[in-house]
Design an enzyme around this catalytic site. Sequence first.
Site, mmCIF file in Angstrom:
data_model
loop_
_atom_site.group_PDB
_atom_site.id
_atom_site.type_symbol
_atom_site.label_atom_id
_atom_site.label_comp_id
_atom_site.label_asym_id
_atom_site.label_seq_id
_atom_site.Cartn_x
_atom_site.Cartn_y
_atom_site.Cartn_z
ATOM 1 N N HIS A 84 33.548 45.548 37.896
ATOM 2 C CA HIS A 84 32.509 45.197 38.870
ATOM 3 C C HIS A 84 32.251 43.702 38.926
ATOM 4 O O HIS A 84 31.216 43.268 39.414
ATOM 5 C CB HIS A 84 31.213 45.956 38.550
ATOM 6 C CG HIS A 84 31.382 47.451 38.613
ATOM 7 N ND1 HIS A 84 30.599 48.329 37.915
ATOM 8 C CD2 HIS A 84 32.277 48.212 39.286
ATOM 9 C CE1 HIS A 84 31.001 49.575 38.172
ATOM 10 N NE2 HIS A 84 32.018 49.531 38.990
ATOM 11 N N ASP A 129 27.977 41.349 32.767
ATOM 12 C CA ASP A 129 27.296 40.275 32.039
ATOM 13 C C ASP A 129 28.230 39.313 31.309
ATOM 14 O O ASP A 129 27.778 38.330 30.737
ATOM 15 C CB ASP A 129 26.291 40.872 31.046
ATOM 16 C CG ASP A 129 26.934 41.989 30.207
ATOM 17 O OD1 ASP A 129 28.035 41.774 29.674
ATOM 18 O OD2 ASP A 129 26.321 43.067 30.104
ATOM 19 N N ARG A 148 21.305 52.204 36.774
ATOM 20 C CA ARG A 148 20.976 53.582 37.159
ATOM 21 C C ARG A 148 20.139 54.268 36.097
ATOM 22 O O ARG A 148 19.938 53.739 35.018
ATOM 23 C CB ARG A 148 22.288 54.377 37.327
ATOM 24 C CG ARG A 148 23.146 53.875 38.447
ATOM 25 C CD ARG A 148 24.589 54.385 38.283
ATOM 26 N NE ARG A 148 25.494 53.584 39.083
ATOM 27 C CZ ARG A 148 25.656 53.706 40.393
ATOM 28 N NH1 ARG A 148 24.983 54.625 41.040
ATOM 29 N NH2 ARG A 148 26.478 52.922 41.048
#
Length: 247
Positions: free
Chosen positions: A120, A105, A37
């Site tokens: 997430h 990641d 974002r």
Amino acid sequence: MDIHKAEQAADIIRVAKYTVAFTGAGVSVESGIPPFRGENGLWNTTNPKFLDIGFFNTKPLQSWKIIKEIFYDKLLNVKPNIAHHVLAKMEKRSFLESIITQNIDHLHQEAGNRYVYELHGTYKQLVCTECSTEYDISFADLNFLPPTCYICKGILKPDIVFFNEPIPFFAKKRAFEEIAKSDVLLIIGTNAEVLPAAEFPMRAKERGAKIIEINIKESHFTRTITDLFIHAKATEAMKKIGEFLYL
Ligand SMILES: [Zn+2]
């Protein structure tokens, strides 16, 4: 950066009983992971529909082509940076109990942290959409898209939370449990504007935890619940805090 504030943060962490870190994009940008974002965010150049679960389910090949470009062609060899390494050393030396992260990641684990709750998911793992078998990315062959399950031939999906998919129940539950136990919450590189992330600092504060925030811009926590705001990049601030903790 105000060095004195890094010293204050280290002093707070040193006497804390249960420090939990809550991390976001700001921790990983210096490893080369683009934020999703905001300005320079991934969604400015890539249509987010490719990461919508409805789109993926109906057009997995189209979705996978974009996903491969974003995550697997460029972001497989990223390495943890000093902020990740300091957090790993903190856990080893019992200055940190766990990390709740919005990042996908897997760099906290790669740096050595063992107690990481990924809200997430992570793109370093794939999951079968039919039988739910999980695969480390090193087992997947992305030369043939979409990749399929060795067991049932179902389509594999990156194990990340797509748009219109719920946050994984276990990670969310554990995150709230960690927050409930914390007496210091170390917010790093996130303005936590989406739920449930936005709730964690509030919950911690309600339970009397001290809130330390490291961000390059003020968030809506900074002037409301943050006790100590360190206006700095994650790497810069964590390096100094690490030094003051003699890691
Ligand atoms: Zn399967």
